[in-house]
Design an enzyme around this catalytic site. Structure first.
Site, PDB file in Angstrom:
ATOM      1  N   ASP A   1       0.812  -1.227   0.000  1.00 16.71           N
ATOM      2  CA  ASP A   1       0.000   0.000   0.000  1.00 16.71           C
ATOM      3  C   ASP A   1       0.840   1.268   0.000  1.00 16.71           C
ATOM      4  O   ASP A   1       0.423   2.307   0.523  1.00 16.71           O
ATOM      5  CB  ASP A   1      -0.956   0.022   1.220  1.00 16.71           C
ATOM      6  CG  ASP A   1      -1.875  -1.178   1.227  1.00 16.71           C
ATOM      7  OD1 ASP A   1      -2.232  -1.649   0.139  1.00 16.71           O
ATOM      8  OD2 ASP A   1      -2.229  -1.642   2.333  1.00 16.71           O
ATOM      9  N   GLU A   2       2.003   1.199  -0.588  1.00 16.58           N
ATOM     10  CA  GLU A   2       2.900   2.373  -0.610  1.00 16.58           C
ATOM     11  C   GLU A   2       2.449   3.413  -1.618  1.00 16.58           C
ATOM     12  O   GLU A   2       2.934   4.555  -1.591  1.00 16.58           O
ATOM     13  CB  GLU A   2       4.342   1.931  -0.954  1.00 16.58           C
ATOM     14  CG  GLU A   2       4.991   0.974   0.037  1.00 16.58           C
ATOM     15  CD  GLU A   2       4.702  -0.486  -0.317  1.00 16.58           C
ATOM     16  OE1 GLU A   2       3.837  -0.735  -1.192  1.00 16.58           O
ATOM     17  OE2 GLU A   2       5.334  -1.371   0.289  1.00 16.58           O
TER      18      GLU A   2
ATOM     19  N   GLY B   1      -4.600  -4.189  -3.756  1.00 11.17           N
ATOM     20  CA  GLY B   1      -5.588  -3.147  -4.057  1.00 11.17           C
ATOM     21  C   GLY B   1      -4.799  -1.915  -4.441  1.00 11.17           C
ATOM     22  O   GLY B   1      -4.136  -1.319  -3.599  1.00 11.17           O
TER      23      GLY B   1
ATOM     24  N   LYS C   1       1.887   2.190  -5.115  1.00 16.12           N
ATOM     25  CA  LYS C   1       2.419   1.659  -6.386  1.00 16.12           C
ATOM     26  C   LYS C   1       1.470   1.959  -7.540  1.00 16.12           C
ATOM     27  O   LYS C   1       1.895   2.278  -8.648  1.00 16.12           O
ATOM     28  CB  LYS C   1       2.637   0.133  -6.265  1.00 16.12           C
ATOM     29  CG  LYS C   1       3.599  -0.255  -5.149  1.00 16.12           C
ATOM     30  CD  LYS C   1       3.663  -1.761  -4.956  1.00 16.12           C
ATOM     31  CE  LYS C   1       2.403  -2.370  -4.384  1.00 16.12           C
ATOM     32  NZ  LYS C   1       2.091  -1.989  -2.989  1.00 16.12           N
TER      33      LYS C   1
ATOM     34  N   THR D   1      -8.504  -3.353  -0.283  1.00 13.44           N
ATOM     35  CA  THR D   1      -9.083  -4.657  -0.582  1.00 13.44           C
ATOM     36  C   THR D   1     -10.068  -5.095   0.493  1.00 13.44           C
ATOM     37  O   THR D   1     -11.143  -5.596   0.190  1.00 13.44           O
ATOM     38  CB  THR D   1      -7.947  -5.709  -0.734  1.00 13.44           C
ATOM     39  OG1 THR D   1      -7.105  -5.276  -1.795  1.00 13.44           O
ATOM     40  CG2 THR D   1      -8.475  -7.095  -1.030  1.00 13.44           C
TER      41      THR D   1
ATOM     42  N   ASP E   1       2.486  14.641   1.832  1.00 15.08           N
ATOM     43  CA  ASP E   1       1.508  15.645   2.287  1.00 15.08           C
ATOM     44  C   ASP E   1       0.823  15.249   3.593  1.00 15.08           C
ATOM     45  O   ASP E   1       0.341  16.123   4.324  1.00 15.08           O
ATOM     46  CB  ASP E   1       0.446  15.867   1.199  1.00 15.08           C
ATOM     47  CG  ASP E   1      -0.203  14.558   0.768  1.00 15.08           C
ATOM     48  OD1 ASP E   1       0.532  13.685   0.267  1.00 15.08           O
ATOM     49  OD2 ASP E   1      -1.426  14.396   0.962  1.00 15.08           O
TER      50      ASP E   1
ATOM     51  N   LYS F   1      -0.603   4.433  -8.004  1.00 12.62           N
ATOM     52  CA  LYS F   1      -0.493   5.820  -8.462  1.00 12.62           C
ATOM     53  C   LYS F   1       0.770   5.992  -9.319  1.00 12.62           C
ATOM     54  O   LYS F   1       0.730   6.609 -10.380  1.00 12.62           O
ATOM     55  CB  LYS F   1      -0.450   6.795  -7.274  1.00 12.62           C
ATOM     56  CG  LYS F   1       0.036   8.128  -7.733  1.00 12.62           C
ATOM     57  CD  LYS F   1      -0.070   9.297  -6.845  1.00 12.62           C
ATOM     58  CE  LYS F   1       0.675  10.434  -7.547  1.00 12.62           C
ATOM     59  NZ  LYS F   1       0.497  11.718  -6.966  1.00 12.62           N
TER      60      LYS F   1
ATOM     61  N   THR G   1      -4.787   1.787  -5.825  1.00  7.85           N
ATOM     62  CA  THR G   1      -5.658   2.931  -6.059  1.00  7.85           C
ATOM     63  C   THR G   1      -5.057   3.847  -7.118  1.00  7.85           C
ATOM     64  O   THR G   1      -3.876   4.189  -7.044  1.00  7.85           O
ATOM     65  CB  THR G   1      -5.846   3.742  -4.762  1.00  7.85           C
ATOM     66  OG1 THR G   1      -6.139   2.823  -3.720  1.00  7.85           O
ATOM     67  CG2 THR G   1      -6.970   4.755  -4.891  1.00  7.85           C
TER      68      THR G   1
END
Ligand code: GDP
Ligand code: IMO
Ligand code: MG
Length: 427
Positions: free
Chosen positions: A13-14, A40, A16, A299, A332, A18, A42
């Site tokens: 979930d780093e 999963g 990847k 997920t 951010d 994007k 995004t």
């Protein structure tokens, strides 16, 4: 620069998805090489926001062939649904290709994932229950069914009959649950075969030809390095290799062809599921990160465990992947903190160590030693030039660069494609 591997450098979930969506605009082929729909990814781009589980994140760029690699395990129902959903939202999936060597997630894998987790009681691994572990176990045990088997109903019938007999014995005798009906599973998978047949192909020739033409290929990692079955926090790991090396095995691209290995690091750490995480914050700061970043699994929807950046784990990840560059995502999210911490070593039994222990029992005992850096306390989501970042943010990135001992190519300051600082362009 023909092949770039995009690798999760922490516990998954780093960001990847994007990064791949962004780089895919200049790419010809994107190959996902590991895992299955436990992933999963995004992507937020002009088409909208998507959570991809099986289809490579390059699918939004026209002219890019997206390969579901041989190293993946595919739940056909999930894949068909994903194709349909993308089509409904105007995304063209005609350039999707499925390796004929990829394995299938079968209904007994889903059942067994749940039953095995239940039988582990308090020692449950916290899997995604998508049948991934059992499917990879069958691959190793030579009990797998591959996508190519879907193309010949006789072959599928033969293969499924013997395997399902064995699986039903386990389901009924070990777990004391009802057996699966051969006819139901067979008919269902014949239907999946008819639907997916146009996508299933041999893929190594396609890749070789693209590389011979000098076209750019992206290897899209899933999961993260610290979930690798060899180098991760075993047994609290996944079942296929998310490493750069896994990228070769799971795609058929030779190690000699990879030019750039991009480690994707979150500016802090998260983990979902069980297992040690030395910098986990079980306090208000951890909750604040989770809520600010909406750290809930793409997920499973489970809350992700949050903590400070772990330099010990990051150096380990760099060593075993050989990163030649890095992408720092979610910088951010740290915008509001007056002080930031980076774990620079572990305290273990009164001694300081700087390596990532192989045993989870040892890792559980490790206490993080922190170095504190000043925060910038100003929004950075609209910044697109590195030089325009507040000095504290630049210092933080420089510190990460020093830890990872490779240049930071990209810095992400928001989920959208354009919310990116191209610090040292790869392409
Ligand atoms: P993946 O599995 O590595 O593709 O990552 P996930 O999609 O599971 O989780 C990453 C989350 O961070 C997603 O919700 C992304 O939209 C989001 N994201 C990616 N980069 C940034 C960023 O720089 N800032 C913020 N705020 N969100 C980001
Ligand atoms: P992406 O590609 C984060 C974790 C699960 C669990 C462990 C084993 O989105 O980064 P499994 O179902 O694979 O047998 O579960 O691995 N896990 C992930 N965590 N991101 C992922 O993928 C993951 N894929 C698996 O939460 O701890
Ligand atoms: Mg994810």
């Amino acid at each position: 620069m023909p092949v770039i591997a995009v690798i999760g450098a922490q516990w998954g979930d780093e960001g990847k998805g994007k990064v791949v969506d962004l780089l895919a605009e200049k790419t010809k082929i994107v190959v996902r090489f590991s895992g299955g729909d436990n992933a999963g990814h995004t992507v937020v781009n002009p088409y909208g926001e998507f959570g991809l589980h099986l289809i490579p994140s390059g699918i939004f760029s026209s002219g890019v062939t997206c390969i579901i690699g041989n190293g993946m395990v595919i739940n056909p129902a999930v894949l068909i649904d994903e194709i349909d959903q993308l089509n409904q939202r105007g995304v063209d999936t005609s350039r999707l290709v499925i390796s004929d060597r990829a394995h299938l997630v079968m209904p007994y894998h889903l059942l067994l994932d749940g039953l095995e987790e239940k039988s582990r009681g308090g020692k449950a691994l916290g899997t995604t229950k998508k049948g991934i572990g059992p499917a990879f176990a069958d691959k190793a045990a030579r009990l797998g069914i591959r996508t190519s088997d879907l193309l010949d109903k006789e072959v599928l019938l033969e293969r499924l009959r013997s395997i399902l007999d064995y699986k039903n014995t386990i389901l009924t005798k070990v777990y004391r649950v009802s057996p699966l009906s051969f006819n139901e599973v067979y008919n269902q998978y014949c239907q999946y075969g008819e639907r997916l047949a146009p996508y299933i192909r041999e893929t190594t020739i396609m890749l070789e030809e693209a590389l011979a033409r000098g076209e750019l290929v992206l290897l899209e990692g899933a999961q993260g390095t610290l979930l690798d079955p060899d180098f991760g926090t075993y047994p609290y790991t996944t079942s296929s290799s998310p490493l750069a090396g896994g990228g070769c095995l799971g795609s058929g691209v030779s190690p000699t062809r990879i030019n750039h290995i991009l480690g994707v690091f979150k500016a802090y750490c998260t983990r979902v599921g069980s297992g040690p995480m030395p910098t986990e914050l079980k306090d208000d700061t951890g909750d604040l990160i989770r809520e600010r970043a909406h750290e809930y699994g793409t997920t499973t929807g489970r809350p992700r465990r949050c903590g400070w950046f772990d330099a010990v784990a990051a150096r380990f990840s760099t060593r075993i992947n050989g990163f030649t560059g890095a992408a720092i995502t979610r910088l951010d999210i740290l915008d509001t903190f007056p002080h930031l911490k980076i774990c620079v070593g572990y305290k273990l039994d009164g001694k300081t160590i700087d390596y990532f222990p192989s045993s989870v029992a040892t890792l559980e005992k490790c206490q993080p030693i922190y170095e504190e850096l000043p925060g910038w306390q100003t929004p950075i989501t609209d910044i697109r030039q590195f030089e325009q970042l507040p000095v504290e943010a630049r210092q933080y990135v420089s510190k990460l660069e020093e830890i990872i001992s490779s240049p930071v190519n990209l810095i992400c300051v928001g989920p959208r494609r354009e919310q990116t600082i191209d610090k040292m362009p790869i392409l």
